[in-house]
Design a protein around this motif. Sequence first.
Motif, PDB file in Angstrom:
ATOM      1  N   GLY A  46     -10.690  19.071 -19.457  1.00  0.00           N
ATOM      2  CA  GLY A  46     -10.071  19.310 -18.152  1.00  0.00           C
ATOM      3  C   GLY A  46      -8.562  19.182 -18.163  1.00  0.00           C
ATOM      4  N   GLY A  47      -8.004  19.306 -16.960  1.00  0.00           N
ATOM      5  CA  GLY A  47      -6.550  19.278 -16.792  1.00  0.00           C
ATOM      6  C   GLY A  47      -5.932  17.975 -17.269  1.00  0.00           C
ATOM      7  N   ILE A  48      -6.595  16.860 -17.031  1.00  0.00           N
ATOM      8  CA  ILE A  48      -6.106  15.567 -17.539  1.00  0.00           C
ATOM      9  C   ILE A  48      -6.605  15.350 -18.963  1.00  0.00           C
ATOM     10  CG2 ILE A  48      -6.237  13.057 -17.273  1.00  0.00           C
ATOM     11  CD1 ILE A  48      -6.654  13.605 -14.223  1.00  0.00           C
ATOM     12  N   ASP A  69     -17.397  16.732 -22.852  1.00  0.00           N
ATOM     13  CA  ASP A  69     -17.301  17.449 -21.573  1.00  0.00           C
ATOM     14  C   ASP A  69     -18.593  18.237 -21.433  1.00  0.00           C
ATOM     15  OD1 ASP A  69     -16.365  19.209 -19.332  1.00  0.00           O
ATOM     16  OD2 ASP A  69     -14.402  18.402 -19.852  1.00  0.00           O
ATOM     17  N   PRO A 111     -11.901  10.862 -17.095  1.00  0.00           N
ATOM     18  CA  PRO A 111     -11.265  11.759 -16.122  1.00  0.00           C
ATOM     19  C   PRO A 111     -12.194  12.910 -15.725  1.00  0.00           C
ATOM     20  CG  PRO A 111     -10.475  12.286 -18.323  1.00  0.00           C
ATOM     21  CD  PRO A 111     -11.623  11.330 -18.479  1.00  0.00           C
ATOM     22  N   GLY A 113     -14.709  15.144 -13.507  1.00  0.00           N
ATOM     23  CA  GLY A 113     -14.952  15.347 -12.078  1.00  0.00           C
ATOM     24  C   GLY A 113     -14.006  16.360 -11.488  1.00  0.00           C
ATOM     25  N   VAL A 114     -14.209  16.645 -10.209  1.00  0.00           N
ATOM     26  CA  VAL A 114     -13.366  17.683  -9.586  1.00  0.00           C
ATOM     27  C   VAL A 114     -12.084  17.064  -8.999  1.00  0.00           C
ATOM     28  CG1 VAL A 114     -15.199  19.331  -9.072  1.00  0.00           C
ATOM     29  CG2 VAL A 114     -14.718  17.494  -7.438  1.00  0.00           C
ATOM     30  N   ASN A 129     -18.086  13.692  -7.279  1.00  0.00           N
ATOM     31  CA  ASN A 129     -17.672  12.801  -8.369  1.00  0.00           C
ATOM     32  C   ASN A 129     -18.477  11.506  -8.463  1.00  0.00           C
ATOM     33  OD1 ASN A 129     -15.830  14.734  -8.987  1.00  0.00           O
ATOM     34  ND2 ASN A 129     -14.018  13.594  -8.342  1.00  0.00           N
ATOM     35  N   ILE A 152     -10.645   7.120 -14.163  1.00  0.00           N
ATOM     36  CA  ILE A 152      -9.584   7.929 -13.538  1.00  0.00           C
ATOM     37  C   ILE A 152     -10.162   8.745 -12.382  1.00  0.00           C
ATOM     38  CG2 ILE A 152      -7.972   9.843 -13.960  1.00  0.00           C
ATOM     39  CD1 ILE A 152      -7.846   8.872 -16.915  1.00  0.00           C
ATOM     40  N   ASN A 154     -11.545  10.397  -9.189  1.00  0.00           N
ATOM     41  CA  ASN A 154     -11.408  10.010  -7.782  1.00  0.00           C
ATOM     42  C   ASN A 154     -12.688  10.198  -6.990  1.00  0.00           C
ATOM     43  OD1 ASN A 154      -8.771   9.048  -7.120  1.00  0.00           O
ATOM     44  ND2 ASN A 154      -7.954  11.055  -7.650  1.00  0.00           N
ATOM     45  N   HIS A 212      -6.198   3.109  -4.686  1.00  0.00           N
ATOM     46  CA  HIS A 212      -5.560   4.359  -5.133  1.00  0.00           C
ATOM     47  C   HIS A 212      -5.871   5.504  -4.173  1.00  0.00           C
ATOM     48  CE1 HIS A 212      -3.768   7.363  -7.663  1.00  0.00           C
ATOM     49  NE2 HIS A 212      -4.892   8.061  -7.656  1.00  0.00           N
ATOM     50  N   MET A 263      -0.585  12.186 -15.073  1.00  0.00           N
ATOM     51  CA  MET A 263      -1.772  11.306 -15.150  1.00  0.00           C
ATOM     52  C   MET A 263      -2.171  11.073 -16.599  1.00  0.00           C
ATOM     53  SD  MET A 263      -3.878   9.444 -13.574  1.00  0.00           S
ATOM     54  CE  MET A 263      -4.294   8.335 -14.892  1.00  0.00           C
TER      55      MET A 263
HETATM   56  N1  LIG Z   1      -6.640   7.917 -10.955  1.00  0.00           N
HETATM   57  C1  LIG Z   1      -5.632   8.744 -10.769  1.00  0.00           C
HETATM   58  O1  LIG Z   1      -4.483   8.303 -10.597  1.00  0.00           O
HETATM   59  C2  LIG Z   1      -5.841  10.211 -10.787  1.00  0.00           C
HETATM   60  C3  LIG Z   1      -7.099  10.733 -10.742  1.00  0.00           C
HETATM   61  N2  LIG Z   1      -7.316  12.077 -10.800  1.00  0.00           N
HETATM   62  C4  LIG Z   1      -8.706  12.537 -10.764  1.00  0.00           C
HETATM   63  O2  LIG Z   1      -9.141  12.875 -12.076  1.00  0.00           O
HETATM   64  C5  LIG Z   1     -10.238  13.772 -11.992  1.00  0.00           C
HETATM   65  C6  LIG Z   1     -10.066  14.927 -12.978  1.00  0.00           C
HETATM   66  O3  LIG Z   1      -8.947  15.708 -12.643  1.00  0.00           O
HETATM   67  P1  LIG Z   1      -8.576  17.023 -13.521  1.00  0.00           P
HETATM   68  O4  LIG Z   1      -8.625  16.709 -14.959  1.00  0.00           O
HETATM   69  O5  LIG Z   1      -7.350  17.588 -12.939  1.00  0.00           O
HETATM   70  O6  LIG Z   1      -9.812  17.976 -13.172  1.00  0.00           O
HETATM   71  P2  LIG Z   1     -10.342  19.226 -13.994  1.00  0.00           P
HETATM   72  O7  LIG Z   1     -11.296  19.955 -13.134  1.00  0.00           O
HETATM   73  O8  LIG Z   1      -9.207  19.976 -14.593  1.00  0.00           O
HETATM   74  O9  LIG Z   1     -11.141  18.550 -15.201  1.00  0.00           O
HETATM   75  C7  LIG Z   1     -12.293  17.807 -15.013  1.00  0.00           C
HETATM   76  C8  LIG Z   1     -13.180  17.974 -16.214  1.00  0.00           C
HETATM   77  O10 LIG Z   1     -14.350  17.199 -15.984  1.00  0.00           O
HETATM   78  C9  LIG Z   1     -15.432  17.927 -16.543  1.00  0.00           C
HETATM   79  N3  LIG Z   1     -16.698  17.459 -16.016  1.00  0.00           N
HETATM   80  C10 LIG Z   1     -17.294  17.729 -14.836  1.00  0.00           C
HETATM   81  N4  LIG Z   1     -18.488  17.136 -14.770  1.00  0.00           N
HETATM   82  C11 LIG Z   1     -18.641  16.427 -15.910  1.00  0.00           C
HETATM   83  C12 LIG Z   1     -19.665  15.597 -16.432  1.00  0.00           C
HETATM   84  N5  LIG Z   1     -20.777  15.348 -15.772  1.00  0.00           N
HETATM   85  N6  LIG Z   1     -19.467  15.073 -17.653  1.00  0.00           N
HETATM   86  C13 LIG Z   1     -18.326  15.288 -18.355  1.00  0.00           C
HETATM   87  N7  LIG Z   1     -17.341  16.072 -17.911  1.00  0.00           N
HETATM   88  C14 LIG Z   1     -17.500  16.646 -16.713  1.00  0.00           C
HETATM   89  C15 LIG Z   1     -15.120  19.372 -16.197  1.00  0.00           C
HETATM   90  O11 LIG Z   1     -15.876  20.273 -17.012  1.00  0.00           O
HETATM   91  C16 LIG Z   1     -13.634  19.434 -16.451  1.00  0.00           C
HETATM   92  O12 LIG Z   1     -13.344  19.825 -17.772  1.00  0.00           O
HETATM   93  C17 LIG Z   1     -10.293  14.218 -10.521  1.00  0.00           C
HETATM   94  O13 LIG Z   1     -11.312  13.518  -9.876  1.00  0.00           O
HETATM   95  C18 LIG Z   1      -8.941  13.814  -9.984  1.00  0.00           C
HETATM   96  O14 LIG Z   1      -8.957  13.595  -8.602  1.00  0.00           O
HETATM   97  C19 LIG Z   1      -6.270  12.951 -10.915  1.00  0.00           C
HETATM   98  C20 LIG Z   1      -4.981  12.486 -10.974  1.00  0.00           C
HETATM   99  C21 LIG Z   1      -4.653  11.083 -10.861  1.00  0.00           C
END
Ligand SMILES: NC(=O)C1=CN([C@@H]2O[C@H](COP(=O)(O)OP(=O)(O)OC[C@H]3O[C@@H](n4cnc5c(N)ncnc54)[C@H](O)[C@@H]3O)[C@@H](O)[C@H]2O)C=CC1
Length: 348
Positions: A46-48, A69, A111, A113-114, A129, A152, A154, A212, A263
């Motif tokens: 994912g993005g993170i 993933d 990290p 989730g959506v 999530n 991480i 949310n 958070h 992040m």
């Molecule tokens: N704690 C913090 O400070 C922060 C938290 N976040 C949270 O991090 C999470 C991820 O963000 P991004 O990476 O941008 O999202 P993203 O959509 O780019 O990546 C998420 C990845 O999780 C994968 N995924 C989904 N279901 C899964 C499962 N059951 N098992 C394993 N992988 C799975 C997806 O295939 C995807 O590759 C979000 O919930 C976001 O809100 C984001 C920024 C800061």
Amino acid sequence: MEAGDRVANLLGHLNPVYMPEGGLRAAPTSASSSKKPKVAVLGAAGGIGQPLALLLKGSNLVGELSLYDIVGTEGVAADLSHIDSSVKVSSATGADKLGEALYDCDLVVIPAGVPRKPGMTRDDLFNINAGIVANLCAGIAKYCPGAWVAIISNPVNSTVPIAAEVFKKAGTYDPRKLLGVTKLDVLRANTFVAEAIGKAPESVSVPVIGGHAGVTILPLLSQTTPRVEVSADKAKALTERIQDAGTEVVKAKAGKGSATLSMAYAAAKFAESCLLALQGQSVVECAYVESHLTDLPFFASQVRLGRSGVEEYLPLGSFNELETKNFGALKSELRGSIQKGVDFVHKS
Ligand SMILES: NC(=O)C1=CN([C@@H]2O[C@H](COP(=O)(O)OP(=O)(O)OC[C@H]3O[C@@H](n4cnc5c(N)ncnc54)[C@H](O)[C@@H]3O)[C@@H](O)[C@H]2O)C=CC1
Ligand SMILES: O=C([O-])CC(=O)C(=O)O
């Protein structure tokens, strides 16, 4: 200068603590003969996950990087595996491979989730999530019950209590090793305060407590090092910017997700702190953990990490008028988010 050295220099510049001199090409030391930790990233495509995996591939504290993933993991692993660092990269895709990914892990970073889109709150992510984090934590309880877990995904205010309940049910819960990652709030607070007082961000340290999400994020500007003198209006504006910083990025990305690069940087630094603590070093980090500092069962604050996880909760210190008011305001939202997480596990 070779490309590898340039990357090492860049990473060293970004974080001299976890990228010591020599960076990617650090000479083996006596410590490197003992087994280095295995770190899993769940949600690695994912993005993170991708930039986080990149930073961890360059860390000389990591032995093996296990990427997991539900889609696209192999490509990320193949790409990273060409980088000339000694960190071994493995990959696994899909629920039936979770055990393989988690086997023998020392630290699991989640990290998965959506992310938010404009107009959403972090709590709007709960429905998707919560189940993702609960399933992954059930896997951790089964395959690497002694690992440290850094969450991480949310809404962190709820996903950490969800993880705790899943581990309790499985009989593997160790509150010292379950950490919600709030480090990005600290990086933002350091950056914005430094900007306001005309100092280098690296020289500023602001404790951020609470949770958070929105008002639950409580920067303690009055406890900033070095001490800052700003007007009450400026302190209020800075506090609100720190609380809304995630939304600032969501808006700027205009539908293409939320903070990923900052992040990943925050998570890599946090993971490095955990790995240093696992080696026996004492490291202070802000994290969202089970806590008795307030009457809330989970609370983010400065904690001292050591070999067995959270070993000390640093006192919250005294609050000024604005912080006292904001502390009062965060409690009911944070309490509700914690209970929502607990209920999710017991009702499902
Ligand atoms: N704690 C913090 O400070 C922060 C938290 N976040 C949270 O991090 C999470 C991820 O963000 P991004 O990476 O941008 O999202 P993203 O959509 O780019 O990546 C998420 C990845 O999780 C994968 N995924 C989904 N279901 C899964 C499962 N059951 N098992 C394993 N992988 C799975 C997806 O295939 C995807 O590759 C979000 O919930 C976001 O809100 C984001 C920024 C800061
Ligand atoms: O705002 C979001 O949705 C992602 C996040 O938690 C942050 O950037 O702090």
